[in-house]
Design an enzyme around this catalytic site. Structure first.
Site, PDB file in Angstrom:
ATOM      1  N   HIS A  10       0.884  -1.190   0.000  1.00 56.17           N
ATOM      2  CA  HIS A  10       0.000   0.000   0.000  1.00 56.17           C
ATOM      3  C   HIS A  10       0.913   1.229   0.000  1.00 56.17           C
ATOM      4  O   HIS A  10       1.737   1.383  -0.903  1.00 56.17           O
ATOM      5  CB  HIS A  10      -0.925  -0.117   1.211  1.00 56.17           C
ATOM      6  CG  HIS A  10      -2.065   0.871   1.259  1.00 56.17           C
ATOM      7  ND1 HIS A  10      -2.411   1.701   0.234  1.00 56.17           N
ATOM      8  CD2 HIS A  10      -2.961   1.150   2.266  1.00 56.17           C
ATOM      9  CE1 HIS A  10      -3.450   2.447   0.582  1.00 56.17           C
ATOM     10  NE2 HIS A  10      -3.806   2.136   1.817  1.00 56.17           N
ATOM     11  N   HIS A  70      -1.934  -2.281  -9.846  1.00 55.10           N
ATOM     12  CA  HIS A  70      -2.962  -1.731  -8.969  1.00 55.10           C
ATOM     13  C   HIS A  70      -4.150  -2.666  -8.917  1.00 55.10           C
ATOM     14  O   HIS A  70      -4.479  -3.301  -9.920  1.00 55.10           O
ATOM     15  CB  HIS A  70      -3.422  -0.346  -9.462  1.00 55.10           C
ATOM     16  CG  HIS A  70      -4.009   0.465  -8.367  1.00 55.10           C
ATOM     17  ND1 HIS A  70      -5.322   0.324  -7.980  1.00 55.10           N
ATOM     18  CD2 HIS A  70      -3.456   1.391  -7.553  1.00 55.10           C
ATOM     19  CE1 HIS A  70      -5.550   1.144  -6.967  1.00 55.10           C
ATOM     20  NE2 HIS A  70      -4.436   1.807  -6.689  1.00 55.10           N
ATOM     21  N   ASP A 113       2.555   5.862  -6.746  1.00 63.42           N
ATOM     22  CA  ASP A 113       3.748   5.826  -5.891  1.00 63.42           C
ATOM     23  C   ASP A 113       5.054   5.901  -6.666  1.00 63.42           C
ATOM     24  O   ASP A 113       6.061   6.360  -6.125  1.00 63.42           O
ATOM     25  CB  ASP A 113       3.750   4.537  -5.052  1.00 63.42           C
ATOM     26  CG  ASP A 113       2.615   4.542  -4.054  1.00 63.42           C
ATOM     27  OD1 ASP A 113       2.451   5.560  -3.382  1.00 63.42           O
ATOM     28  OD2 ASP A 113       1.887   3.544  -3.986  1.00 63.42           O
TER      29      ASP A 113
HETATM   30  C1  LIG Z   1      -0.937  -3.264  -5.917  1.00 62.56           C
HETATM   31  C2  LIG Z   1      -0.927  -4.765  -5.905  1.00 62.56           C
HETATM   32  C3  LIG Z   1      -0.811  -5.225  -4.435  1.00 62.56           C
HETATM   33  C4  LIG Z   1      -2.247  -5.276  -6.479  1.00 62.56           C
HETATM   34  O1  LIG Z   1      -2.218  -6.596  -6.264  1.00 62.56           O
HETATM   35  P1  LIG Z   1      -3.332  -7.667  -6.637  1.00 62.56           P
HETATM   36  O2  LIG Z   1      -4.541  -7.064  -7.232  1.00 62.56           O
HETATM   37  O3  LIG Z   1      -3.516  -8.484  -5.411  1.00 62.56           O
HETATM   38  O4  LIG Z   1      -2.623  -8.478  -7.759  1.00 62.56           O
HETATM   39  P2  LIG Z   1      -1.500  -9.564  -7.567  1.00 62.56           P
HETATM   40  O5  LIG Z   1      -0.472  -9.131  -6.593  1.00 62.56           O
HETATM   41  O6  LIG Z   1      -2.183 -10.876  -7.273  1.00 62.56           O
HETATM   42  O7  LIG Z   1      -0.881  -9.584  -9.009  1.00 62.56           O
HETATM   43  C5  LIG Z   1      -1.468 -10.234 -10.127  1.00 62.56           C
HETATM   44  C6  LIG Z   1      -0.337 -10.714 -11.041  1.00 62.56           C
HETATM   45  O8  LIG Z   1       0.430  -9.594 -11.491  1.00 62.56           O
HETATM   46  C7  LIG Z   1       1.759  -9.663 -10.994  1.00 62.56           C
HETATM   47  N1  LIG Z   1       2.110  -8.363 -10.448  1.00 62.56           N
HETATM   48  C8  LIG Z   1       1.278  -7.427  -9.949  1.00 62.56           C
HETATM   49  N2  LIG Z   1       1.952  -6.362  -9.550  1.00 62.56           N
HETATM   50  C9  LIG Z   1       3.243  -6.628  -9.817  1.00 62.56           C
HETATM   51  C10 LIG Z   1       4.426  -5.903  -9.622  1.00 62.56           C
HETATM   52  N3  LIG Z   1       4.391  -4.684  -9.053  1.00 62.56           N
HETATM   53  N4  LIG Z   1       5.572  -6.451 -10.005  1.00 62.56           N
HETATM   54  C11 LIG Z   1       5.610  -7.676 -10.571  1.00 62.56           C
HETATM   55  N5  LIG Z   1       4.521  -8.425 -10.784  1.00 62.56           N
HETATM   56  C12 LIG Z   1       3.352  -7.894 -10.402  1.00 62.56           C
HETATM   57  C13 LIG Z   1       1.708 -10.667  -9.837  1.00 62.56           C
HETATM   58  O9  LIG Z   1       2.944 -11.285  -9.601  1.00 62.56           O
HETATM   59  C14 LIG Z   1       0.651 -11.622 -10.321  1.00 62.56           C
HETATM   60  O10 LIG Z   1       1.223 -12.462 -11.279  1.00 62.56           O
HETATM   61  P3  LIG Z   1       0.810 -14.012 -11.349  1.00 62.56           P
HETATM   62  O11 LIG Z   1      -0.657 -13.999 -11.640  1.00 62.56           O
HETATM   63  O12 LIG Z   1       1.668 -14.529 -12.432  1.00 62.56           O
HETATM   64  O13 LIG Z   1       1.121 -14.565  -9.994  1.00 62.56           O
HETATM   65  C15 LIG Z   1       0.242  -5.320  -6.728  1.00 62.56           C
HETATM   66  O14 LIG Z   1       0.167  -4.857  -8.045  1.00 62.56           O
HETATM   67  C16 LIG Z   1       1.581  -4.986  -6.102  1.00 62.56           C
HETATM   68  O15 LIG Z   1       2.036  -5.686  -5.193  1.00 62.56           O
HETATM   69  N6  LIG Z   1       2.235  -3.878  -6.573  1.00 62.56           N
HETATM   70  C17 LIG Z   1       3.478  -3.459  -6.003  1.00 62.56           C
HETATM   71  C18 LIG Z   1       3.228  -2.691  -4.728  1.00 62.56           C
HETATM   72  C19 LIG Z   1       2.661  -1.327  -5.009  1.00 62.56           C
HETATM   73  O16 LIG Z   1       3.130  -0.610  -5.870  1.00 62.56           O
HETATM   74  N7  LIG Z   1       1.647  -0.970  -4.213  1.00 62.56           N
HETATM   75  C20 LIG Z   1       1.019   0.309  -4.311  1.00 62.56           C
HETATM   76  C21 LIG Z   1      -0.337   0.196  -4.896  1.00 62.56           C
HETATM   77  S1  LIG Z   1      -1.049   1.781  -5.187  1.00 62.56           S
END
Ligand SMILES: CC(C)(COP(=O)(O)OP(=O)(O)OC[C@H]1O[C@@H](n2cnc3c(N)ncnc32)[C@H](O)[C@@H]1OP(=O)(O)O)[C@@H](O)C(=O)NCCC(=O)NCCS
Length: 380
Positions: free
Chosen positions: A226, A265, A317
């Site tokens: 987050h 996201h 971010d």
């Molecule tokens: C924001 C976030 C938590 C959303 O997560 P989510 O909806 O739960 O989606 P997931 O984490 O399950 O990701 C789905 C797929 O995309 C990939 N993915 C998503 N964000 C990624 C990232 N930042 N880097 C690499 N791979 C990513 C995941 O590995 C997953 O791949 P898979 O299906 O092969 O396992 C996620 O994109 C993330 O962790 N981003 C990095 C942290 C971040 O920037 N957070 C701020 C958000 S405003």
């Protein structure tokens, strides 16, 4: 073992309630109380947007002036809170400092609940207090633990953006930086049922006080999935010295299945609408300071390789990280700045939850064992 049907994790796509504060997500654009984020980011000061979120309308000139006066008065740190900030360790994480300070303020200036009216009569006043005091908390703790100086909270700056920059650097900030900070605070101010806001609503729904809601929200914001992502993004960008090195470094990380912070996201599929605005600011500030390390170019190289390889886009971010860095803000203070801003959104949600409250208590699907034979303690 109870039977289980596979469910989407993390409540993804679940509509968890109604709200009139914000629309976001692909196909909705991003609006605060019906106003397009691009209009707000281009034309407003952060205080206008905070007023909009808290008081449900954009202020006129007089209303804005009196709101700003209240915010300026709210910067002052009570003596007891100063003492606590002095006692907190120098190497504490600033998010822990902010979370603790919020909780301490709740002891010093507790929120009153009117049992007869079943309402919190001071919620607007406390909202202004929290918005006003958070920058003072961070900069007081910062200066005390870096130079032993106990700063005062007097300043000619009439905005949170200007006050924070001046208080941090102890000199008058450039107009360009103040404008960049206003825009950043506006972009971060509100985002529907994100993890920290939802946390605040869950706490509020038990008829708890505002400080508990905001303290809990800060805790939820702290993690790198987050709010902590802006800090993590800066660490990532700083690993590389050239765009080429960044491209290769990201390819290596992706091959190891690392998460790249500042990308992706939950509610956006193709792009984060806030990115285009903050990216422009990152470029502007990079040009302004003559960014010799090429951090902006490195960021762009990371953006390109993430899109080419994963169709993942930068979220707010990612370019916030370099934007703050160019203004000389230490990386560990990036997520606390998110607090300065998102407090407005959290408070709007706390008030909205209170106005039509219902305890938030979902159910879970049991996946543990059944029918175990109990063995008394002396036989285990
Ligand atoms: C924001 C976030 C938590 C959303 O997560 P989510 O909806 O739960 O989606 P997931 O984490 O399950 O990701 C789905 C797929 O995309 C990939 N993915 C998503 N964000 C990624 C990232 N930042 N880097 C690499 N791979 C990513 C995941 O590995 C997953 O791949 P898979 O299906 O092969 O396992 C996620 O994109 C993330 O962790 N981003 C990095 C942290 C971040 O920037 N957070 C701020 C958000 S405003």
């Amino acid at each position: 073992m109870a039977t289980s049907t596979k469910k989407v994790g993390g409540l993804a796509g679940v509509n968890a309630g109604e709200s009139a504060i914000c629309t976001c997500g692909t196909g909705h654009g991003l609006n605060y109380r019906g106003y397009d984020i691009y209009d707000l980011a281009e034309h407003c000061e952060f205080e206008e947007v905070a007023y909009l979120l808290l008081r449900e309308k954009l202020p006129n000139k007089d209303e804005l002036a009196s709101f700003k006066k209240e915010l300026i008065a709210a910067r002052n740190l009570p003596k007891e809170l100063r003492e606590v900030l002095k006692l907190l360790p120098k190497n504490a994480h600033p998010m822990d400092v902010m979370r603790s300070a919020c909780s301490v303020l709740g002891c010093l200036e507790p929120e009153e609940y009117d049992v007869f009216k079943a309402s919190f009569p001071n919620q607007q006043r406390i909202s202004t207090r929290l918005l006003g005091i958070f920058p003072s908390v961070l900069t007081f703790w910062h200066h005390y633990h870096t130079s032993g100086k106990e700063i005062n909270t007097e300043s000619k700056q009439d905005s949170i953006a200007g006050y924070f920059l001046e208080s941090l650097h102890q000199k008058e900030p450039k107009e360009l930086w103040i404008k960049a900070m206003h825009t950043s605070l506006i972009l971060y101010a509100e985002h529907e049922f994100n993890a920290s806001t939802f946390t605040a609503r869950v706490i509020t729904a038990t008829i708890s006080d505002v400080y508990s809601g905001i303290t809990g929200a800060i805790g939820a914001l702290r993690g790198p999935l987050h709010g902590g992502a802006n800090e993590a993004a800066m660490e990532l960008i700083s690993e590389f010295s050239t765009p080429e090195q960044a491209t290769q470094g990201i390819l290596d990380k992706l091959a190891r299945k690392d998460k790249i912070m500042g990308f992706g996201h939950r509610v956006y599929v193709e792009k984060d609408p806030r990115n285009v605005v903050i990216k422009q600011w990152s470029k502007k500030l990079s040009d302004d300071i003559g960014d010799t390390k090429g951090l902006y170019q490195i960021s762009e190289a990371i953006e390109k390789v993430m899109w080419d390889q994963k169709k993942l886009f930068p979220n707010l971010d990612f370019y916030s990280a370099s934007t703050y860095h160019f203004m000389g803000i230490p990386t560990l203070y990036f997520t606390p700045i998110f607090i300065f801003s998102r407090t407005a959104g959290w408070l709007a949600h706390i008030m909205e939850q209170r106005a039509n409250n219902k305890l938030i208590r979902p159910s879970s699907e049991y996946t543990g064992p059944d029918n175990k034979v109990f063995v008394p303690l002396n036989k285990r």
